[in-house]
Design a protein around this motif. Sequence first.
Motif, short mmCIF file in Angstrom:
data_model
loop_
_atom_site.label_atom_id
_atom_site.label_comp_id
_atom_site.label_asym_id
_atom_site.label_seq_id
_atom_site.Cartn_x
_atom_site.Cartn_y
_atom_site.Cartn_z
N GLU A 298 -17.13 64.09 72.39
CA GLU A 298 -17.27 62.73 72.92
C GLU A 298 -15.93 62.02 72.96
OE1 GLU A 298 -20.15 60.90 70.41
OE2 GLU A 298 -21.77 62.26 71.00
N ILE A 299 -15.12 62.19 71.89
CA ILE A 299 -13.80 61.56 71.84
C ILE A 299 -12.90 62.13 72.93
CG2 ILE A 299 -11.71 61.34 70.42
CD1 ILE A 299 -13.65 61.29 67.97
N ALA A 300 -13.01 63.42 73.20
CA ALA A 300 -12.21 64.03 74.27
C ALA A 300 -12.60 63.46 75.63
CB ALA A 300 -12.40 65.54 74.25
N ARG A 301 -13.89 63.28 75.87
CA ARG A 301 -14.33 62.70 77.14
C ARG A 301 -13.78 61.28 77.31
NH1 ARG A 301 -19.17 65.54 76.02
NH2 ARG A 301 -20.11 63.71 75.03
N ILE A 302 -13.85 60.50 76.24
CA ILE A 302 -13.31 59.14 76.28
C ILE A 302 -11.82 59.16 76.60
CG2 ILE A 302 -12.77 57.13 74.85
CD1 ILE A 302 -15.41 57.84 73.29
N ALA A 327 -0.10 54.53 68.93
CA ALA A 327 -0.79 54.60 67.64
C ALA A 327 -0.86 53.23 66.98
CB ALA A 327 -0.09 55.60 66.72
N GLN A 328 0.23 52.47 67.09
CA GLN A 328 0.24 51.12 66.52
C GLN A 328 -0.72 50.20 67.27
OE1 GLN A 328 1.67 52.32 63.70
NE2 GLN A 328 2.27 50.19 63.52
N ALA A 329 -0.82 50.37 68.58
CA ALA A 329 -1.75 49.56 69.36
C ALA A 329 -3.20 49.85 68.95
CB ALA A 329 -1.56 49.82 70.85
N CYS A 330 -3.50 51.12 68.68
CA CYS A 330 -4.83 51.48 68.19
C CYS A 330 -5.09 50.81 66.84
CB CYS A 330 -4.97 52.99 68.05
SG CYS A 330 -5.14 53.89 69.61
N ARG A 331 -4.08 50.87 65.99
CA ARG A 331 -4.23 50.31 64.64
C ARG A 331 -4.48 48.81 64.70
NH1 ARG A 331 -3.32 52.09 59.64
NH2 ARG A 331 -2.91 50.53 58.04
N ALA A 332 -3.76 48.13 65.59
CA ALA A 332 -3.94 46.68 65.73
C ALA A 332 -5.35 46.33 66.18
CB ALA A 332 -2.92 46.12 66.72
N ARG A 333 -6.04 47.28 66.82
CA ARG A 333 -7.41 47.06 67.28
C ARG A 333 -8.45 47.63 66.32
NH1 ARG A 333 -4.02 47.45 71.57
NH2 ARG A 333 -4.53 46.42 73.56
N GLY A 334 -8.01 48.06 65.12
CA GLY A 334 -8.95 48.51 64.10
C GLY A 334 -9.26 49.99 64.11
N LEU A 335 -8.41 50.79 64.80
CA LEU A 335 -8.64 52.23 64.89
C LEU A 335 -7.43 52.97 64.34
CD1 LEU A 335 -10.48 54.51 65.95
CD2 LEU A 335 -9.27 54.33 68.14
N SER A 336 -7.64 53.74 63.27
CA SER A 336 -6.56 54.51 62.67
C SER A 336 -6.51 55.89 63.32
CB SER A 336 -6.79 54.65 61.17
OG SER A 336 -5.80 55.45 60.56
N VAL A 337 -5.35 56.26 63.89
CA VAL A 337 -5.20 57.55 64.56
C VAL A 337 -3.94 58.23 64.05
CG1 VAL A 337 -6.35 56.69 66.64
CG2 VAL A 337 -3.85 56.63 66.51
N ALA A 366 -18.76 53.48 69.98
CA ALA A 366 -18.62 52.48 71.03
C ALA A 366 -17.28 51.75 70.91
CB ALA A 366 -19.78 51.48 70.97
N THR A 367 -16.91 51.41 69.67
CA THR A 367 -15.61 50.78 69.45
C THR A 367 -14.47 51.73 69.80
OG1 THR A 367 -16.53 49.41 67.68
CG2 THR A 367 -14.13 49.68 67.72
N ILE A 368 -14.60 52.98 69.39
CA ILE A 368 -13.59 53.99 69.70
C ILE A 368 -13.39 54.08 71.22
CG2 ILE A 368 -13.17 56.49 69.72
CD1 ILE A 368 -14.54 56.51 66.90
N ALA A 369 -14.49 54.07 71.97
CA ALA A 369 -14.40 54.16 73.43
C ALA A 369 -13.63 52.97 74.00
CB ALA A 369 -15.80 54.23 74.03
N THR A 370 -13.91 51.77 73.51
CA THR A 370 -13.23 50.59 74.02
C THR A 370 -11.74 50.63 73.72
OG1 THR A 370 -15.23 49.24 73.77
CG2 THR A 370 -13.13 48.07 73.87
N VAL A 371 -11.40 50.94 72.47
CA VAL A 371 -10.00 50.93 72.05
C VAL A 371 -9.20 52.01 72.76
CG1 VAL A 371 -8.43 51.27 70.11
CG2 VAL A 371 -10.50 49.89 69.82
N VAL A 375 -5.95 51.46 75.25
CA VAL A 375 -4.63 51.89 74.79
C VAL A 375 -4.09 53.04 75.63
CG1 VAL A 375 -3.39 52.95 72.87
CG2 VAL A 375 -4.98 51.07 72.44
N LEU A 376 -4.93 54.01 75.93
CA LEU A 376 -4.45 55.16 76.71
C LEU A 376 -4.14 54.77 78.14
CD1 LEU A 376 -6.70 58.02 75.29
CD2 LEU A 376 -4.31 57.50 74.76
N ALA A 377 -4.87 53.81 78.70
CA ALA A 377 -4.54 53.34 80.05
C ALA A 377 -3.15 52.71 80.06
CB ALA A 377 -5.59 52.33 80.52
#
Length: 387
Positions: A298-302, A327-337, A366-371, A375-377
């Motif tokens: 699912e994460i790969a599809r996102i 990675a920092q942008a993900c972190r600022a949105r609550g996602l640790s990568v 759902a949050t992972i998909a949004t973040v 960020v990747l865009a």
Amino acid sequence: MLLAVNDPLGWLDVRAGERVRAGLRRELRARGPVTGMIDLASNDYLGLSRRAEVAEGAIEAVRKWGTGSTGSRLVTGTTLEHEELEAELAEFVGARAGLVFASGYAANLGVVTALSGRGSLVVSDAGSHASLVDACRLSRARVEIAPHCDVEAVDRLLAERTEERALVITDSVFSADGDLAPLTELHRVARARGAVLVVDEAHGLGVRGTGGRGLVHELGLAGQPDLVITATLSKALAAQGGVVLADERVRAHLIDSARTFIFDTGLAPAAVGAARAALRLLRREPEMAIRVRTRAAEIARISQVPQPDSAVVSVVIGEAQRAYDAAQACRARGLSVGCFRPPSVPEGTSRLRLTARADLTDAEMATIATVLTEVLADARRAEAAPA
């Protein structure tokens, strides 16, 4: 020369400046017991590090055996708990015997150096983990690096050798890309050329195979006398330590010869107890191995990257600073990568390394998909923009 005389460590400042300019400066980031972040960075693939049963396994072991192992395994550092864990792990993956080390790194150093040495050949995959790379450097053997997953190259190197003994070493699941080694073909070539295959299942245990028994078991190679498995207890099993799973003769030889076994303090009882509890949970809930791979897909599809073969989803960004910024942008949105940059990966392939967990909830997904979508865009637009 004057710099060295006046400040013999002045060169460290020069190197630090170079790393800053290349986007390669690393930093420690202490986390609290509750972070509020969604975790796609750790190797807690089955989400067991917070399970009450695993914590209780650690606590009970401490109550019974104390806080430390008190010495090396050959002196006072082996408890009945260590030997029970070794037997349980060996039975789980289909090996004949096991030997627990203080870390997965130590297990790889120990097995490669003890089974090679002067007058032998070690053939290592170009994508092998750093612990295997360092094991090669310490082995005193002649070392050849085969291109990634290139079975023909391995066969050629073995065929051309003059040494009597040879090892072929590889990860089963490669840590940066999450791809799988061609183990069946490598074992066939190794056996035909009289070599031993050493497979690091650090990222395969708990994720691949029936009930998480690993890729070696999945491919029907378990129990082969000329195949040695190493693994870590710190990923899917949510503890700490490493293990070698192999023929009884290999275990006996490592006890006599593996320096990282002989001269290191034994694994602490808490880690042993936690690993045993995690293994019991995995036996009871074998579907966890399927769930973690489903979440990874699912994460790969996102992320709009190819479907993974493991819990690792690799999203190549390219330039090191850009990957760090993502990675920092993900972190600022609550996602640790995870953020892998050279030397962990080749130049120009810095990436987000996203690791799935079996216990990720639908709300977290759902949050992972949004973040990740946002960020990747942004990262891909930046990559495509003219310099």
